[in-house]
Design a protein around this motif. Structure first.
Motif, PDB file in Angstrom:
ATOM      1  N   THR A 161       0.835  -1.194   0.000  1.00 53.82           N
ATOM      2  CA  THR A 161       0.000   0.000   0.000  1.00 53.82           C
ATOM      3  C   THR A 161       0.873   1.248   0.000  1.00 53.82           C
ATOM      4  O   THR A 161       1.812   1.365   0.775  1.00 53.82           O
ATOM      5  CB  THR A 161      -0.914   0.019   1.241  1.00 53.82           C
ATOM      6  N   GLY A 162       0.561   2.187  -0.884  1.00 51.39           N
ATOM      7  CA  GLY A 162       1.299   3.433  -0.980  1.00 51.39           C
ATOM      8  C   GLY A 162       2.499   3.381  -1.891  1.00 51.39           C
ATOM      9  O   GLY A 162       2.964   4.417  -2.379  1.00 51.39           O
ATOM     10  N   VAL A 163       3.013   2.173  -2.155  1.00 53.74           N
ATOM     11  CA  VAL A 163       4.264   2.031  -2.903  1.00 53.74           C
ATOM     12  C   VAL A 163       4.034   1.513  -4.313  1.00 53.74           C
ATOM     13  O   VAL A 163       4.705   1.950  -5.262  1.00 53.74           O
ATOM     14  CB  VAL A 163       5.233   1.099  -2.145  1.00 53.74           C
ATOM     15  N   PHE A 164       3.097   0.602  -4.501  1.00 48.95           N
ATOM     16  CA  PHE A 164       2.855   0.008  -5.815  1.00 48.95           C
ATOM     17  C   PHE A 164       1.469   0.409  -6.324  1.00 48.95           C
ATOM     18  O   PHE A 164       0.532   0.609  -5.543  1.00 48.95           O
ATOM     19  CB  PHE A 164       2.967  -1.512  -5.747  1.00 48.95           C
ATOM     20  N   GLY A 165       1.351   0.490  -7.637  1.00 43.75           N
ATOM     21  CA  GLY A 165       0.087   0.835  -8.263  1.00 43.75           C
ATOM     22  C   GLY A 165      -0.026   2.317  -8.556  1.00 43.75           C
ATOM     23  O   GLY A 165       0.565   3.157  -7.868  1.00 43.75           O
ATOM     24  N   ARG A 166      -0.783   2.675  -9.595  1.00 46.34           N
ATOM     25  CA  ARG A 166      -0.907   4.073 -10.012  1.00 46.34           C
ATOM     26  C   ARG A 166      -1.448   4.950  -8.899  1.00 46.34           C
ATOM     27  O   ARG A 166      -1.040   6.090  -8.734  1.00 46.34           O
ATOM     28  CB  ARG A 166      -1.817   4.166 -11.244  1.00 46.34           C
ATOM     29  N   GLN A 167      -2.395   4.424  -8.109  1.00 48.33           N
ATOM     30  CA  GLN A 167      -2.965   5.185  -7.001  1.00 48.33           C
ATOM     31  C   GLN A 167      -2.457   4.706  -5.641  1.00 48.33           C
ATOM     32  O   GLN A 167      -3.047   5.009  -4.611  1.00 48.33           O
ATOM     33  CB  GLN A 167      -4.491   5.089  -7.023  1.00 48.33           C
ATOM     34  N   GLY A 175      -2.068  10.522  -5.264  1.00 49.66           N
ATOM     35  CA  GLY A 175      -1.439  11.310  -6.314  1.00 49.66           C
ATOM     36  C   GLY A 175       0.074  11.363  -6.237  1.00 49.66           C
ATOM     37  O   GLY A 175       0.693  12.206  -6.899  1.00 49.66           O
ATOM     38  N   MET A 176       0.686  10.477  -5.468  1.00 49.62           N
ATOM     39  CA  MET A 176       2.137  10.543  -5.240  1.00 49.62           C
ATOM     40  C   MET A 176       2.906   9.551  -6.102  1.00 49.62           C
ATOM     41  O   MET A 176       3.827   8.872  -5.639  1.00 49.62           O
ATOM     42  CB  MET A 176       2.432  10.335  -3.750  1.00 49.62           C
ATOM     43  N   GLN A 177       2.572   9.472  -7.387  1.00 49.64           N
ATOM     44  CA  GLN A 177       3.236   8.511  -8.264  1.00 49.64           C
ATOM     45  C   GLN A 177       4.717   8.844  -8.449  1.00 49.64           C
ATOM     46  O   GLN A 177       5.557   7.942  -8.523  1.00 49.64           O
ATOM     47  CB  GLN A 177       2.530   8.460  -9.618  1.00 49.64           C
ATOM     48  N   ALA A 178       5.058  10.122  -8.505  1.00 49.20           N
ATOM     49  CA  ALA A 178       6.463  10.497  -8.667  1.00 49.20           C
ATOM     50  C   ALA A 178       7.285  10.016  -7.474  1.00 49.20           C
ATOM     51  O   ALA A 178       8.420   9.537  -7.635  1.00 49.20           O
ATOM     52  CB  ALA A 178       6.583  12.012  -8.823  1.00 49.20           C
ATOM     53  N   GLU A 179       6.722  10.132  -6.277  1.00 45.34           N
ATOM     54  CA  GLU A 179       7.422   9.662  -5.079  1.00 45.34           C
ATOM     55  C   GLU A 179       7.582   8.145  -5.093  1.00 45.34           C
ATOM     56  O   GLU A 179       8.623   7.621  -4.669  1.00 45.34           O
ATOM     57  CB  GLU A 179       6.665  10.099  -3.828  1.00 45.34           C
ATOM     58  N   ARG A 180       6.573   7.438  -5.569  1.00 45.15           N
ATOM     59  CA  ARG A 180       6.680   5.973  -5.653  1.00 45.15           C
ATOM     60  C   ARG A 180       7.804   5.572  -6.604  1.00 45.15           C
ATOM     61  O   ARG A 180       8.608   4.677  -6.313  1.00 45.15           O
ATOM     62  CB  ARG A 180       5.349   5.378  -6.115  1.00 45.15           C
ATOM     63  N   THR A 181       7.861   6.230  -7.743  1.00 47.90           N
ATOM     64  CA  THR A 181       8.907   5.920  -8.729  1.00 47.90           C
ATOM     65  C   THR A 181      10.291   6.200  -8.161  1.00 47.90           C
ATOM     66  O   THR A 181      11.214   5.379  -8.287  1.00 47.90           O
ATOM     67  CB  THR A 181       8.681   6.744  -9.998  1.00 47.90           C
ATOM     68  N   ALA A 182      10.453   7.352  -7.508  1.00 46.85           N
ATOM     69  CA  ALA A 182      11.749   7.716  -6.936  1.00 46.85           C
ATOM     70  C   ALA A 182      12.170   6.731  -5.853  1.00 46.85           C
ATOM     71  O   ALA A 182      13.351   6.358  -5.755  1.00 46.85           O
ATOM     72  CB  ALA A 182      11.680   9.130  -6.371  1.00 46.85           C
ATOM     73  N   LEU A 183      11.214   6.279  -5.041  1.00 48.83           N
ATOM     74  CA  LEU A 183      11.512   5.343  -3.961  1.00 48.83           C
ATOM     75  C   LEU A 183      12.042   4.022  -4.508  1.00 48.83           C
ATOM     76  O   LEU A 183      13.057   3.495  -4.035  1.00 48.83           O
ATOM     77  CB  LEU A 183      10.249   5.105  -3.135  1.00 48.83           C
ATOM     78  N   LEU A 184      11.386   3.485  -5.508  1.00 50.33           N
ATOM     79  CA  LEU A 184      11.809   2.195  -6.049  1.00 50.33           C
ATOM     80  C   LEU A 184      13.128   2.313  -6.808  1.00 50.33           C
ATOM     81  O   LEU A 184      13.941   1.377  -6.801  1.00 50.33           O
ATOM     82  CB  LEU A 184      10.711   1.628  -6.946  1.00 50.33           C
ATOM     83  N   GLU A 185      13.368   3.454  -7.432  1.00 50.24           N
ATOM     84  CA  GLU A 185      14.658   3.665  -8.091  1.00 50.24           C
ATOM     85  C   GLU A 185      15.780   3.749  -7.067  1.00 50.24           C
ATOM     86  O   GLU A 185      16.878   3.212  -7.290  1.00 50.24           O
ATOM     87  CB  GLU A 185      14.602   4.940  -8.941  1.00 50.24           C
ATOM     88  N   LEU A 186      15.524   4.417  -5.947  1.00 43.64           N
ATOM     89  CA  LEU A 186      16.526   4.507  -4.882  1.00 43.64           C
ATOM     90  C   LEU A 186      16.860   3.124  -4.335  1.00 43.64           C
ATOM     91  O   LEU A 186      18.031   2.789  -4.109  1.00 43.64           O
ATOM     92  CB  LEU A 186      15.998   5.409  -3.759  1.00 43.64           C
ATOM     93  N   ALA A 187      15.839   2.298  -4.141  1.00 43.06           N
ATOM     94  CA  ALA A 187      16.062   0.940  -3.629  1.00 43.06           C
ATOM     95  C   ALA A 187      16.879   0.112  -4.616  1.00 43.06           C
ATOM     96  O   ALA A 187      17.774  -0.642  -4.216  1.00 43.06           O
ATOM     97  CB  ALA A 187      14.722   0.268  -3.351  1.00 43.06           C
TER      98      ALA A 187
END
Length: 388
Positions: free
Chosen positions: A213-219, A291-303
């Motif tokens: 929750t919060g990390v995966f998926g468009r929403q 609406g935090m898709q940019a943050e999700r993308t950045a988080l997974l790239e950092l990992a």
């Protein structure tokens, strides 16, 4: 031997094996950092994956709104008596709408959800099949339930199918239970295969999205949303206590299942409801994270970057999510790695049995979208100083 003497001896034994745990004296949180005693450390052990819990502007926005509406600080009753504030209904309508499901139900915690759902649904004529690395709360739920249960090898859907085939026709209902993102290894369930098996064997699939929750998926609704399978999972469990930076948990499901849980789920019926002030905050963070898709993308790239750099430094890692385990093997080495990280300004806590299998102790690095690459750049070299 008296109780006190026995417990003192057993605690000494835990200490000798580097397994005694203590509650840290946390003085405060400050954005990317946490203060413990007099130390200010980069926080690599938080489940606040989107940084919402440390968003001062969001908190100020909510508290200013509270001054106008003054939601009660407590509920003073269970939901089936007088504790079901209108914010419960608003939050559950929001959840069912986001997941495009008939109904949702909010619980006091993820532990309440997982120790209550299975006992309410599965009886002595049923079978529960659980991934071997599922969270302790799921295991406890199986133990409480009257149903027979077995654990299939971690992420081994062939083994799961063997158990399904063996149980076909012998039970009233078979339940498959899995996490989506496994909390200690950071790897992902093969959700497409789980859905395929649940359909083939007419099973009920329960998916715990606590760390999805919060990390995966468009929403930010989890792995099931990312895979386009939200409608194929019978019950999706999520939590407000991690990426949504609040308290409590929820499940989305068919309306008849919700009605049954309301009537039979002991961890729902026999507990005081959540404070309305908490429900309002959960509603705000749920809407904000969508609406935090940019943050999700950045988080997974950092990992992904950290996992690669740890591998280059000679460490075994695992997973494909924002949770990055650094394998140590022995408890003593995990403790030494954590101590070295702390001396360098990083709070990354060791994880030891029984949380993980024997011989698989590790440092669990839990990343957040508010962290920058330069914040964690020194971690691989720092850990490399621990003698192997």
């Amino acid at each position: 031997m008296q109780l006190r003497e026995r417990l003192e001896e057993e605690l000494r034994g835990l200490g000798r094996r580097d397994r005694q745990r203590v509650v840290p004296e946390i003085a405060g949180r400050d954005g990317r950092h946490i203060v413990i005693g007099r130390e200010r450390l980069l926080n690599l052990s938080s489940n606040d994956y989107l940084g919402l819990g440390d968003d001062l502007e969001l908190r100020r926005e909510y508290l200013e709104g509270c001054m106008e509406t003054l939601p009660p600080m407590g509920s003073s009753s269970s939901r089936l008596l007088t504790g079901s504030h209108p914010l419960y209904l608003e939050l559950e309508r929001e959840l069912s709408g986001l997941y495009r499901r008939d109904a949702a139900l909010v619980f006091n915690s993820g532990y309440h959800a997982n120790t209550g759902i299975l006992p309410a649904l599965a009886g002595r004529r049923d079978l529960v099949l659980s991934d071997r690395l599922n969270h302790a709360s799921i295991i406890d739920g199986m133990r409480i339930a009257d149903a027979r249960w077995e654990r299939y090898r971690h992420s081994d859907c062939d083994h799961l199918e063997e158990l399904l085939e063996r149980g076909r026709g012998r039970y009233r209902q078979i339940f498959i239970v899995s996490e989506s993102v496994f909390s200690m290894d950071g790897d992902l369930a093969d959700l497409r295969r789980l859905v395929e098996l649940k359909k083939r064997y007419d099973a009920v699939l329960i998916l715990d999205e606590a760390h999805g929750t919060g990390v995966f998926g468009r929403q930010g609704l989890g792995l099931a949303e990312r895979e386009g399978l939200m409608g194929d999972v019978d019950i999706i469990v999520g939590t407000f206590g991690k990426a949504l930076a609040s308290a409590g948990a929820y499940a989305v499901m068919d309306g008849v299942v919700r009605d049954w849980l309301v009537n039979t789920m002991r961890t729902f019926i026999f507990t005081t409801a959540l404070p309305p002030v908490t429900l309002g905050w959960s509603l705000l963070t749920l809407r904000r994270q969508a609406g935090m898709q940019a943050e999700r993308t950045a988080l997974l790239e950092l990992a992904s970057t950290l996992r690669r750099e740890l591998g280059e430094a000679g460490f075994e890692t695992a997973g494909e999510s924002h949770i990055v385990p650094v394998m140590a093997g022995e408890d003593s080495r995990a403790m030494a790695m954590a101590a070295r990280a702390r001396s360098a300004g990083f709070l990354a806590l060791p994880v030891r049995p029984p949380t993980v299998p024997e011989g698989r102790s590790r440092l669990r690095v839990s990343l957040r979208s508010i962290l920058r690459r330069e914040d964690i750049a020194g971690l691989p070299a720092c850990l490399g100083e621990v003698r192997r």
